[in-house]
Design a protein around this motif. Structure first.
Motif, PDB file in Angstrom:
ATOM      1  N   LYS A  69       6.030  10.243  -2.218  1.00 28.00           N
ATOM      2  CA  LYS A  69       5.265   9.632  -1.127  1.00 28.00           C
ATOM      3  C   LYS A  69       6.198   9.184   0.003  1.00 28.00           C
ATOM      4  CE  LYS A  69       2.047   6.593  -2.333  1.00 28.00           C
ATOM      5  NZ  LYS A  69       1.610   5.439  -3.186  1.00 28.00           N
ATOM      6  N   ILE A  70       7.307   8.564  -0.369  1.00 31.81           N
ATOM      7  CA  ILE A  70       8.250   8.109   0.655  1.00 31.81           C
ATOM      8  C   ILE A  70       8.747   9.287   1.487  1.00 31.81           C
ATOM      9  CG2 ILE A  70      10.559   7.100   1.020  1.00 31.81           C
ATOM     10  CD1 ILE A  70       9.953   5.331  -1.481  1.00 31.81           C
TER      11      ILE A  70
ATOM     12  N   THR B 237      19.361   3.348  -8.439  1.00 34.01           N
ATOM     13  CA  THR B 237      18.388   3.564  -9.495  1.00 34.01           C
ATOM     14  C   THR B 237      17.922   5.019  -9.471  1.00 34.01           C
ATOM     15  OG1 THR B 237      16.442   3.143  -8.134  1.00 34.01           O
ATOM     16  CG2 THR B 237      17.538   1.222  -9.073  1.00 34.01           C
TER      17      THR B 237
ATOM     18  N   LEU C 243       4.136   1.438  -1.045  1.00 33.83           N
ATOM     19  CA  LEU C 243       5.235   1.503  -2.010  1.00 33.83           C
ATOM     20  C   LEU C 243       4.865   1.128  -3.435  1.00 33.83           C
ATOM     21  CD1 LEU C 243       7.957  -0.087   0.315  1.00 33.83           C
ATOM     22  CD2 LEU C 243       7.746   2.330  -0.279  1.00 33.83           C
ATOM     23  N   SER C 244       3.601   0.806  -3.677  1.00 31.99           N
ATOM     24  CA  SER C 244       3.288   0.337  -5.023  1.00 31.99           C
ATOM     25  C   SER C 244       3.100   1.495  -5.998  1.00 31.99           C
ATOM     26  CB  SER C 244       2.041  -0.527  -5.020  1.00 31.99           C
ATOM     27  OG  SER C 244       0.904   0.279  -4.916  1.00 31.99           O
ATOM     28  N   THR C 245       3.374   1.169  -7.243  1.00 30.89           N
ATOM     29  CA  THR C 245       3.116   2.073  -8.358  1.00 30.89           C
ATOM     30  C   THR C 245       2.530   1.176  -9.437  1.00 30.89           C
ATOM     31  OG1 THR C 245       5.350   1.611  -9.103  1.00 30.89           O
ATOM     32  CG2 THR C 245       5.007   3.696  -7.957  1.00 30.89           C
TER      33      THR C 245
ATOM     34  N   LYS D 292       6.484   7.864  -6.364  1.00 32.84           N
ATOM     35  CA  LYS D 292       6.894   6.978  -5.282  1.00 32.84           C
ATOM     36  C   LYS D 292       7.860   7.693  -4.332  1.00 32.84           C
ATOM     37  CE  LYS D 292       8.724   2.354  -4.492  1.00 32.84           C
ATOM     38  NZ  LYS D 292       8.698   0.964  -4.992  1.00 32.84           N
TER      39      LYS D 292
ATOM     40  N   HIS E  97       8.220   9.570 -15.020  1.00 31.33           N
ATOM     41  CA  HIS E  97       8.286   8.191 -14.536  1.00 31.33           C
ATOM     42  C   HIS E  97       7.641   8.082 -13.157  1.00 31.33           C
ATOM     43  CE1 HIS E  97       9.879   4.298 -13.304  1.00 31.33           C
ATOM     44  NE2 HIS E  97      10.036   4.070 -14.598  1.00 31.33           N
ATOM     45  N   CYS E  98       6.955   6.973 -12.921  1.00 31.91           N
ATOM     46  CA  CYS E  98       6.247   6.782 -11.656  1.00 31.91           C
ATOM     47  C   CYS E  98       7.191   6.793 -10.453  1.00 31.91           C
ATOM     48  CB  CYS E  98       5.446   5.494 -11.683  1.00 31.91           C
ATOM     49  SG  CYS E  98       6.461   4.002 -11.763  1.00 31.91           S
ATOM     50  N   ALA E  99       8.484   6.650 -10.692  1.00 31.20           N
ATOM     51  CA  ALA E  99       9.444   6.713  -9.583  1.00 31.20           C
ATOM     52  C   ALA E  99       9.339   8.030  -8.823  1.00 31.20           C
ATOM     53  CB  ALA E  99      10.867   6.527 -10.106  1.00 31.20           C
TER      54      ALA E  99
ATOM     55  N   LYS F 205       8.817  -4.792  -6.959  1.00 34.90           N
ATOM     56  CA  LYS F 205       8.979  -3.335  -6.961  1.00 34.90           C
ATOM     57  C   LYS F 205       8.103  -2.673  -5.901  1.00 34.90           C
ATOM     58  CE  LYS F 205       5.506  -2.417 -10.555  1.00 34.90           C
ATOM     59  NZ  LYS F 205       4.456  -1.905  -9.630  1.00 34.90           N
ATOM     60  N   ASP F 206       7.027  -3.344  -5.507  1.00 31.43           N
ATOM     61  CA  ASP F 206       6.112  -2.771  -4.520  1.00 31.43           C
ATOM     62  C   ASP F 206       6.472  -3.157  -3.088  1.00 31.43           C
ATOM     63  OD1 ASP F 206       4.784  -1.815  -6.736  1.00 31.43           O
ATOM     64  OD2 ASP F 206       3.333  -3.453  -6.768  1.00 31.43           O
TER      65      ASP F 206
ATOM     66  N   CYS G 130      15.072   6.030  -8.860  1.00 32.38           N
ATOM     67  CA  CYS G 130      14.219   6.222  -7.692  1.00 32.38           C
ATOM     68  C   CYS G 130      15.047   6.768  -6.530  1.00 32.38           C
ATOM     69  CB  CYS G 130      13.617   4.879  -7.312  1.00 32.38           C
ATOM     70  SG  CYS G 130      12.061   5.002  -6.473  1.00 32.38           S
TER      71      CYS G 130
ATOM     72  N   LYS H 165       0.827  -1.211   0.000  1.00 32.70           N
ATOM     73  CA  LYS H 165       0.000   0.000   0.000  1.00 32.70           C
ATOM     74  C   LYS H 165       0.856   1.254   0.000  1.00 32.70           C
ATOM     75  CE  LYS H 165      -4.123  -1.858   2.179  1.00 32.70           C
ATOM     76  NZ  LYS H 165      -4.553  -2.299   3.523  1.00 32.70           N
TER      77      LYS H 165
ATOM     78  N   LEU I 150      12.624   0.741  -7.814  1.00 32.53           N
ATOM     79  CA  LEU I 150      11.814   0.003  -8.783  1.00 32.53           C
ATOM     80  C   LEU I 150      12.656  -1.086  -9.441  1.00 32.53           C
ATOM     81  CD1 LEU I 150      10.095   3.152 -10.136  1.00 32.53           C
ATOM     82  CD2 LEU I 150       8.838   1.141  -9.391  1.00 32.53           C
TER      83      LEU I 150
ATOM     84  N   PRO J 237       2.013   2.078 -13.164  1.00 33.77           N
ATOM     85  CA  PRO J 237       1.886   2.830 -14.419  1.00 33.77           C
ATOM     86  C   PRO J 237       1.455   1.915 -15.559  1.00 33.77           C
ATOM     87  CG  PRO J 237       4.179   2.328 -14.016  1.00 33.77           C
ATOM     88  CD  PRO J 237       3.419   1.847 -12.810  1.00 33.77           C
TER      89      PRO J 237
END
Lengths: 504, 504
Positions: free
Chosen positions: B210-211, B165, A341-343, B207, B202-204, A362-363, B167, A339, A368, A345
């Motif tokens: 949020k982190i 990475t 850490l997920s993405t 993420k 990129h969705c990174a 990745k989650d 991220c 919940k 990633l 796309p």
């Protein structure tokens, strides 16, 4: 197709003279490198274990820019020998006793090679099913070896993941806990969340908490003392929490350490996990170094209480023959990680993910993209087997007992805290300092000088800690190539340098 | 010393029959593994490129627990061949055109091997000076190849770091920016910080935000469209920022992408960086894939404006022959990173750090422990040199142009967005769908079926994206072993499957 046809005929490859992954050249150069490394291991004990170079040494001897034209492997390896190796602090040297070990092994090395060779980017299941599934299998295997409760295994609804370092494990679990709490208390309550640890907890926790946006004032670093061998006290924890609640704060996360960095102290997990339960904290167990020992029945009791915690991590790259990096993290509730850490796309959507039958790692982590780390752990577990892995751990523990005996027999020294695993914390004692005509307040400085003198010799590398104000030398055994003769020689070096330092 | 003496005599090593890092056994097994991998590269194009296994395949064929007794390398390699390889999606296959490439090379592989062999934990300078200093040198080298402004080089007061990475690069810089802003606006203002990007970023980034504790409501994903080729529009950005300011929010961070994941769109860096300057945002440039191309003069213009940003990253593990993982991040103000990410526990204190003459990379990244990644990048830069690295990039771009021609010549297909680098986004066109008696609203579904059909064949692996509602097939060229004959064969596979899908 005229022009295209002739293009095809001319340019069979996109590349300059030879493809950079041409198999026969790969084979030739790969064999050269293996021989280079085998020779390195043969010679490693002769190098100064702590590098003796000065800051800036390398920039002075390397060119200012990358070359325009290719250079041969032979030329580069010559530079490795003459320019890089002098700047290496040799963690694989049998004379390395600093920090915690990074115990390499042939199996760990080969697993890493294979992972590098496949070079897959295993962010989700479909990007390389074997990378995910082998990780599911080996984390269950290792969980069973540690006798973790079934709730930490995939077969029991939990599961394991191989991350980079403990810092990542702490940050992932902390963010999972944080978001769970924010869902309950509202997003604006982030400033009221509190993280608990002891003053012996690894600094990675403070770092993770700051990254996660926890107010630095809300990191409770509970004091420990020599009288309780630097363990986190459940009563002090309980009263810190209840006082925070009274002040309108929200207790979030507790980090319990099995084998602290400074002294390998072991926090009492069973009572601490009860406090965690009482206040509904997320409890994480950091067993980065000492967790490996818990595959031996005689050490497993240190994990009693783990059935009441949320997450548990150890670094297989420390004392488990698996090369850096390989932090094994188990959780009982993967959905909390997911919940947070997920993405999802569009460009990564695929039918396997949508079937809900697969794990998408990745989650489960900060990054990633991810390497196929399971291979090296699988190689280690199979190449040595549980029986020999236990003997590996016990061998180092025996060596540490032996070293402890050596220290005890020389009355100038004292062992400062009880030894649990393969590390001994010792120093030149206060009485020795006084009887050598020095001031008692110089005892720390004299031990610091001893450490500098020993490390400056290049014969041995040890590190230090401050324990309740006492400067101690940490002698951490765990380099794979260390034999008893290295322990004897190291102790002789310490004794000799102590003589000199005390005479000054 | 009687008992100790006999102990020493009996137990020369801590270990079971053979030391797990015994050099001659390491040599024997290392050579076996090199041959295994060279043979793998020889055969890789014959394997189904996308693994064809079903979820759970591996657990069914592996034991439930780790073995108690050791197993031989030969046994394990047999299992790799029969049990692991079928579950690998072969990123090194010349038929891999999905996602972005992970272009391996002999030099990258050898550098990784050497790093694994040394197995140093380079958290700070003293833990292995060469690891830090080589990283200083190679990031300056690569920065110069990219013609980054001097402010990004160590020689100009900035500097580079090799992280895992993108991220991690985004999270590190975001936390640096966040803490800088919180120092100014107070810690309780965390809920008011706003991060800007486009809907193509990129969705990174989401993420990372949020982190870092950014309120998810404060991530502004600015809409792009086909008419502006999916670039982030400076005017829209400016008005989003000014409206946020009017609402009492604090603009924090902007991510500009050079080569988006969905379509390799290039955000206009020069005007965007001006908007960033106007509002004092931290501007980060994510050039994960396309950054590598900017070592060629003909692509460098995409980076115009980089002199006005705070940080820049590219993944050398994507299209730069360096194995996973190797994200290169440059910053102009390292102290911002260090303020946010440093830790200074007693057990890591040392005179080199205190001299302020060295870089301690643990304070430049999320993780504390870190691998010696600079070696592989150094091996790549020296083994191929700037000249050949440019040819490597240009070779793939030429291949992509060639593939684009192939697509254009078959009137059933269309190229959906302009091609900048080595990726082509195409689909079966709407008019083809209609002229084949299908409904126009099925165009996406038909292309999805084409992708599934192609990937299910195991002959080619491609991936997809949605661009303004249009489902496109991404054909990303970059696997090192790809030759023109693979492009021709891949196109034939796509054509054949399109025929079948259109006839259904």
């Amino acid at each position: 197709m005229g022009s295209i046809g002739s293009l095809t005929a001319q340019k069979l490859t996109s590349q300059f003279p030879q493809n950079t992954l041409e198999p026969e050249e790969f084979r030739r150069q790969g064999h050269l490198m293996i021989d280079f490394l085998a020779d390195y291991y043969r010679k490693v004990e002769n190098y100064p274990v702590r590098s003796q170079v000065s800051p800036g040494y390398l920039r002075e001897i390397l060119p200012e820019s990358a070359p325009y034209n290719p250079e041969s492997l032979e030329t580069i390896l010559q530079d490795v020998q003459t320019k890089i190796i002098p700047g290496i602090t040799h963690w694989q040297s049998p004379n390395f006793f600093a920090y915690f070990p990074s115990s390499g092994s042939t199996a760990g090395f080969l697993g890493e090679m294979l992972s590098t060779g496949f070079n897959v980017v295993g962010f989700n299941w479909i990007s390389s099913p074997a990378a995910t599934e082998l990780e599911n299998v080996v984390t269950d295997w290792l969980g069973k070896m540690l006798q973790l409760p079934k709730s930490f295994l995939f077969s029991g609804g939990g599961g394991g993941v191989l991350q980079g370092t403990t810092c990542e494990a702490m940050l992932s679990t902390l963010v999972a806990a944080r978001d769970k709490s924010l869902r309950q208390h509202g997003i604006e309550s982030i400033g009221r969340l509190v993280v608990y640890c002891s003053d012996q907890t690894h600094c990675a926790l403070q770092k993770a908490a700051k990254i996660a946006g926890i107010n630095p004032k809300n990191i409770r670093s509970i004091r420990t003392s020599k009288s309780s061998t630097f363990q986190l006290c459940p009563k002090l924890l309980d009263s810190a929490i209840s006082s925070d609640i009274q002040n309108g704060l929200i207790p979030l996360y507790l980090c319990v350490t099995i084998g602290t960095t400074s002294s390998t102290a072991v926090d009492p997990l069973a009572p601490l996990s009860q406090v965690g339960k009482k206040y509904e904290l997320w409890v994480h167990v950091d067993a980065a170094y000492a967790g490996s020992a818990c595959i031996c029945p005689e050490f497993r009791h240190f994990l009693d209480g783990v059935e009441n915690v949320n997450s548990f991590s150890l670094n297989a790259h420390k004392w488990f023959l698996t090369t850096l990096d390989c932090c094994c993290l188990w959780v009982t509730d993967p959905s909390a990680l997911i919940k947070a850490l997920s993405t999802n796309p569009e460009y990564l959507k695929n039918s396997a993910t949508e079937s809900n039958k697969v794990v998408d790692y990745k989650d489960w982590q900060i990054m990633l993209s991810r390497r196929f780390r399971a291979l090296k752990l699988w190689f280690v577990l199979r190449s040595y087997g549980l029986g020999q892995l236990r003997e590996f751990i016990r061998g180092h523990v025996e060596m540490a007992k032996y070293f402890e005996e050596l220290v005890t027999k020389d009355q100038r020294f004292e062992v400062v805290v009880p030894r649990h695993f393969s590390m001994v914390c010792f120093r030149i004692s206060l009485s020795t300092v006084i009887s050598n005509g020095k001031k008692s307040e110089d005892v720390n400085e004299i031990n610091r000088k001893l450490l500098e003198s020993v490390n400056g010799s290049g014969q041995v590398f040890v590190s230090h800690a401050l324990l309740g104000g006492v400067y101690v030398i940490r002698f951490a055994i765990g380099a794979t190539l260390t034999y008893y003769r290295h322990i004897n020689a190291a102790w002789k070096v310490v004794q000799d340098h102590a003589g000199v330092v005390l005479e000054r």
